[in-house]
Motif scaffolding. Sequence first.
Motif, short mmCIF file in Angstrom:
data_model
loop_
_atom_site.label_atom_id
_atom_site.label_comp_id
_atom_site.label_asym_id
_atom_site.label_seq_id
_atom_site.Cartn_x
_atom_site.Cartn_y
_atom_site.Cartn_z
N LEU A 238 0.86 -1.18 0.00
CA LEU A 238 0.00 0.00 0.00
C LEU A 238 0.89 1.23 0.00
CD1 LEU A 238 -3.05 0.86 0.32
CD2 LEU A 238 -2.58 1.06 2.76
N LEU A 239 0.63 2.16 -0.93
CA LEU A 239 1.42 3.38 -1.00
C LEU A 239 0.84 4.38 0.00
CD1 LEU A 239 3.78 4.68 -2.53
CD2 LEU A 239 2.11 5.65 -4.11
N ASP A 240 1.58 4.66 1.06
CA ASP A 240 1.06 5.42 2.20
C ASP A 240 2.06 6.50 2.59
OD1 ASP A 240 -0.02 6.37 4.51
OD2 ASP A 240 -0.30 4.42 5.46
N THR A 241 1.71 7.74 2.28
CA THR A 241 2.58 8.87 2.62
C THR A 241 2.66 9.08 4.13
OG1 THR A 241 0.65 10.27 2.21
CG2 THR A 241 2.30 10.14 0.47
N GLY A 242 1.82 8.39 4.90
CA GLY A 242 1.83 8.57 6.35
C GLY A 242 2.82 7.71 7.09
N VAL A 243 3.66 6.92 6.38
CA VAL A 243 4.66 6.08 7.05
C VAL A 243 6.06 6.49 6.60
CG1 VAL A 243 3.05 4.15 7.22
CG2 VAL A 243 4.64 4.26 5.29
N THR A 244 7.04 6.13 7.42
CA THR A 244 8.43 6.45 7.09
C THR A 244 9.10 5.22 6.46
OG1 THR A 244 9.00 5.95 9.42
CG2 THR A 244 8.65 8.26 8.83
N LYS A 245 9.61 4.31 7.28
CA LYS A 245 10.22 3.10 6.74
C LYS A 245 9.16 2.11 6.26
CE LYS A 245 14.44 4.36 7.51
NZ LYS A 245 15.30 4.69 6.35
N PRO A 246 9.47 1.32 5.23
CA PRO A 246 8.53 0.29 4.79
C PRO A 246 8.23 -0.70 5.92
CG PRO A 246 10.27 0.60 3.17
CD PRO A 246 10.67 1.37 4.38
N ILE A 247 6.99 -1.14 5.98
CA ILE A 247 6.55 -2.12 6.97
C ILE A 247 6.03 -3.33 6.22
CG2 ILE A 247 4.97 -2.58 8.88
CD1 ILE A 247 4.86 0.43 9.40
N ILE A 248 6.51 -4.52 6.62
CA ILE A 248 6.05 -5.77 6.01
C ILE A 248 5.23 -6.55 7.04
CG2 ILE A 248 6.76 -7.99 5.05
CD1 ILE A 248 9.18 -6.79 3.93
N PHE A 249 4.12 -7.12 6.59
CA PHE A 249 3.31 -8.00 7.43
C PHE A 249 2.57 -8.97 6.51
CE2 PHE A 249 1.30 -3.83 6.83
CZ PHE A 249 0.23 -4.17 6.01
N ASN A 250 1.91 -9.95 7.07
CA ASN A 250 1.06 -10.87 6.30
C ASN A 250 1.81 -11.50 5.12
OD1 ASN A 250 -1.36 -12.18 5.52
ND2 ASN A 250 -1.79 -10.60 4.01
N PHE A 251 3.07 -11.87 5.33
CA PHE A 251 3.81 -12.50 4.23
C PHE A 251 4.05 -13.99 4.47
CE2 PHE A 251 7.02 -11.18 7.23
CZ PHE A 251 7.91 -12.23 7.27
N LEU A 252 3.85 -14.46 5.70
CA LEU A 252 4.13 -15.85 6.00
C LEU A 252 3.16 -16.79 5.29
CD1 LEU A 252 4.92 -15.64 9.82
CD2 LEU A 252 6.53 -15.81 7.92
N ASN A 253 1.94 -16.31 5.01
CA ASN A 253 0.97 -17.14 4.28
C ASN A 253 1.23 -17.15 2.79
OD1 ASN A 253 -0.42 -17.70 6.65
ND2 ASN A 253 -1.73 -15.89 6.45
N VAL A 254 2.14 -16.30 2.33
CA VAL A 254 2.38 -16.17 0.89
C VAL A 254 3.66 -16.87 0.47
CG1 VAL A 254 2.72 -14.52 -0.98
CG2 VAL A 254 1.18 -13.97 0.91
N THR A 255 4.68 -16.72 1.24
CA THR A 255 5.98 -17.26 0.86
C THR A 255 6.83 -17.57 2.09
OG1 THR A 255 8.03 -16.83 -0.36
CG2 THR A 255 6.95 -14.94 0.64
N ASP A 256 7.63 -18.60 1.99
CA ASP A 256 8.61 -18.89 3.05
C ASP A 256 10.02 -18.65 2.55
OD1 ASP A 256 8.90 -20.96 1.29
OD2 ASP A 256 8.40 -22.56 2.71
N SER A 257 10.11 -18.03 1.35
CA SER A 257 11.42 -17.82 0.75
C SER A 257 11.98 -16.42 1.01
CB SER A 257 11.35 -18.06 -0.77
OG SER A 257 10.45 -17.16 -1.37
#
Length: 413
Positions: free
Chosen positions: A15-34
């Motif tokens: 999500l492109l969000d001007t309200g955040v500074t550093k990128p935040i990752i979440f909800n990736f464990l259900n997509v890939t383990d690589s």
Amino acid sequence: MIVPVVINGVELSFLLDTGVTKPIIFNFLNVTDSLQINNVETIQLRGLGGGEPIEALRSRQNVLKIGDAINISQDLFVIIDQTLNFTPKLGTDIHGIIGYDLFKDFIVEINYQKKHIILHDPNYYTYKECKKCEVFNLTFNNKKPYLDAIVGIRDKNIPIKLLIDSGGSDDLWLFEDIDQGINLDKEPYFRDFLGFGLSGDVHGKRSKVNTFKLKSFELSEVNVAFPDSASIRFAQQFSERDGSIAGGLLRRFNMIVDYKNAKLTIKKNSHFKDPFYYNKSGIVLEQQGLRVVKDLKRPSIENLFPSSLGNTNPSSSGNNTISMVQIMEYSLQPAFTIVQVRENSPAEKAGLLVGDVVISINNKDTSKHSLQEVNGLFHDKDGKIMSLKIERDGLLMKYKFRLKNVFEQQTPQ
């Protein structure tokens, strides 16, 4: 706005969000383990919501790629907690949020009409003359951009400073300030769930303001939300901030975002005059899991009378037997589940409950539509009858209610 982002060779949706500074990752464990996360340390993150900070991993020296743009030394935050998940709320896969670290290195052209984003090299970009544009000087606090606007409340024009929050789905948020006149006096409002922040749910009041001005661009009867003070304690650390301008307003403009020169250029697009609607049902839906959908397929004439059978003319001699075979196809489709029912709303009075899965609305199968399209049905005109088929504890039930003006029975306390 959702953009494809490649992190350490793994493609994700951010999500492109001007309200955040550093990128935040979440909800990736259900997509890939690589996905390999480099050089981590544990930290605490706090955002909107009245809850406690959440634990995250700070990771350094990652490779981030968007289109042809590459950063080989990207810091990012990783949240392992699977309860932080925007996918059900938006109806599409979201694995993270990115903001400042994209905007700081480029001049970013955002075209909401054509649904595209162009990253320009600041060293080679030339501004074109635009008589229909307005240009704003940006100010920054904690690497987040702010602009100045004017809001009309009770026939009083009030200068305000707003965070530019492209990741927010509302139109306008204001922080109540009686001294400035930024508050609800005798204006009608209703209490509602406003959204989910890093530190929990955000609740508050929803109403409208008379006018909202971005220099020469003026809009009337604009939707506004006043979040509860407990939810915005962290956001109010910047004392000059009066609220946020979010995606519902921003999408009415095409924009050129220039962090390097602290400048924002906006131009009206075809969405500018779109009405400001509220959800009149009182239902909040999310895409939660899957449900089995069955479709009846009828055989075609070609399948009934294949040429290899020879003469199939009913007038010809002989006994012909035709068997009508019904073919049932089963598929897995998103399940749209009620997660919030506003108090005293038409949906609550009709008997709908949190956890109900909405199968159809006015005979429209929800599985054939996106979450946004289904939610949009609740923005229709006052008095519109809504007929819902829902599944509750394995049973199919039907409910009816009329969409109602959200302010009709709401009176300030």
